[in-house]
Each structure stands twice: as C-alpha cells, then as structure tokens.
Design an enzyme around this catalytic site. Structure first.
Site: not given
Ligand code: ADP
Ligand code: ADP
Ligand code: ZN
Length: 213
Positions: A13, A88, A122, A154, A165
């Site tokens: 994302k 979410r 990541r 992270r 998660r």
């Molecule tokens: P990822 O895309 O890897 O799930 P995010 O960076 O979007 O991670 O979110 C990391 C953490 O931040 C989540 O596990 C949650 O604790 C918090 N978080 C992010 N967005 C929201 C939301 N919309 N509502 C509640 N908690 C959130």
């Molecule tokens: P999200 O925001 O959904 O949690 P990220 O954009 O942070 O996901 O991506 C998660 C991890 O996967 C990062 O290390 C990123 O560089 C890698 N990644 C994202 N898209 C791809 C893809 N299409 N193929 C391989 N690795 C990817």
C-alpha cells in the site's frame, strides 16, 4: 479524486500510494506514517499510540480520527487525496462518511505466505518510503533514495507482532471490503507481482479500465 488503497500489512500500500499520489498530484495520507511521526515527537498522544502499535493492535478511533480530520482540512486535499491504511474497520468507515465520501477503493490482494517475507524484510525511512532487503534499491546502502535519511526496521515488523497484525486485519479490516463492495466502490488488483506491474494494475483500476487481475 478521493481514493483509498486497501490491503493486508505488507501488501504494498505504502509503496504504491507514494508513486500513484505523485502521478496524480494528490497527497498520500498514511495513518501509519502520521502515527509514527506523532510517536517520534515524544508527545503523550504519540506514546499512547505507540503502546498499541507495538502490540500490533489498532490505535483507538478517537486518536486516529482526530489526526485524519486535521490532515484532511489542509489545503492540499481540496482536489482529492489518497488514503493509505485508513479506514481499517467498519466504525472508521462510518466515521469517514460523516467527513467525506470516497470515489474508489483499490484493493491490493497478496497471498499470505508472501506477506510475511515482505514485512520481515521491510526497511523504512522516516519520510514513509519503504525498501526491502532483497531489493536493489536504495542506491546507497542504508540511506533513503528520496531524502537521504537512515533506514530502519519498524519495531512492529518483527514476526510475533506481524502475526497479531494479520489477525487484526482478518477480524477488523477485511470485513470492510465487503462493506465497500456492496457500495460498488472496490477494484481488485493482483499484488503478487513486481512493484512496476502492480503499479500498472493500480493505475489501470484508477483510470477505470478493466481491473488487471
Ligand atoms: P501496515 O501497512 O504494515 O499494516 P501501517 O503503517 O499502516 O502498517 O500501520 C502500522 C500500525 O499503526 C498498525 O498496526 C496500527 O497499530 C496503527 N494504525 C495505522 N493506521 C491505523 C488506523 N486507521 N486505525 C488504527 N490504527 C492504525
Ligand atoms: P504496506 O504499506 O501495505 O504495509 P509496503 O508498501 O510497506 O506495504 O511494502 C511492504 C514491503 O514489501 C516493503 O519492504 C516493500 O519494499 C516490499 N514490496 C512492496 N511491493 C512489492 C512488490 N510488488 N514486490 C516485492 N516487494 C514489494
Ligand atoms: Zn526518505
């Protein structure tokens, strides 16, 4: 255009939101990035949020909604925005409807076994850019291509927290897809491909072409 990018943790994302928002000239609004910035500031609110994030739990709606509302009021959102990681849960979607509507929800679908590899490999930058240990980027090891800051892992990207998660995603976030499908807003993109291919899929979905599945 008012967009939301959906998908489980690690789906890509953030990666896709960054380039798509640049291409479209609308801001990327990541609640995860906003929460991490608040936590880094050392404020009481940030500390409280961090205690939920470290456990892999959702931060309380009151906190997230407050931040989101403030962000959406900024001038750069007047021609649209791209939400990344919000809403979410169904209560968050209902609360969002009071503030604004959405034109489209792009769902990035990725097989579960692939997600864990993406997340544990990541490496993040404070600017929100994500890298992966198996990728050729960044150009200079350990430094962000976009802003030069040092990359870090992270705290919540360790395996135990990731499992939690995923559970939260399944129980609270996935039901939202059905909610938006019933409203005809969802387009699915196969996220099990290279970053460039997924971007094509996302852009295709936004342009209204047949979703590349
Ligand atoms: P990822 O895309 O890897 O799930 P995010 O960076 O979007 O991670 O979110 C990391 C953490 O931040 C989540 O596990 C949650 O604790 C918090 N978080 C992010 N967005 C929201 C939301 N919309 N509502 C509640 N908690 C959130
Ligand atoms: P999200 O925001 O959904 O949690 P990220 O954009 O942070 O996901 O991506 C998660 C991890 O996967 C990062 O290390 C990123 O560089 C890698 N990644 C994202 N898209 C791809 C893809 N299409 N193929 C391989 N690795 C990817
Ligand atoms: Zn950076």
């Amino acid at each position: 255009m008012k967009l939301a990018i959906f998908g489980p943790p690690g789906a890509g994302k953030g990666t896709q939101s960054k380039t798509v928002s640049m291409k479209m000239g609308i801001p990327q609004i990541s609640t995860g990035d906003l929460l991490r910035a608040e936590s880094k500031s050392g404020s009481e609110l940030g500390k409280m949020a961090r205690s939920y994030m470290d456990r892999g739990a959702l931060v309380p709606d009151q906190v997230v909604l407050g931040m989101l509302k403030d962000r959406l009021q900024k001038g750069d959102c007047k021609n649209g925005f791209l939400l990344d990681g919000f809403p979410r849960s169904i209560p968050q979607a209902v609360a969002l409807e009071v503030i604004t509507d959405l034109d489209l929800v792009v769902n990035i679908a990725v097989d579960e076994e692939r997600l864990l590899k993406r997340i544990t490999g990541r490496r993040m930058c404070q600017c929100g850019a994500a890298y992966h240990v198996e990728e050729k980027r960044p150009r200079v090891e350990g430094k962000c291509d976009l802003c030069g800051s040092a990359l870090y892992q992270r705290d919540d990207d360790k395996e135990a927290t990731v499992k939690k998660r995923m559970d939260v995603y399944r129980s609270q976030t996935a039901p939202l897809l059905e909610y938006y499908r019933q409203r005809g807003l969802v387009r699915d993109v196969d996220g099990n491909r290279s970053i460039d291919e997924v971007r094509e899929g996302v852009m295709g979905a936004i342009d209204g072409g047949a979703p590349l599945k």
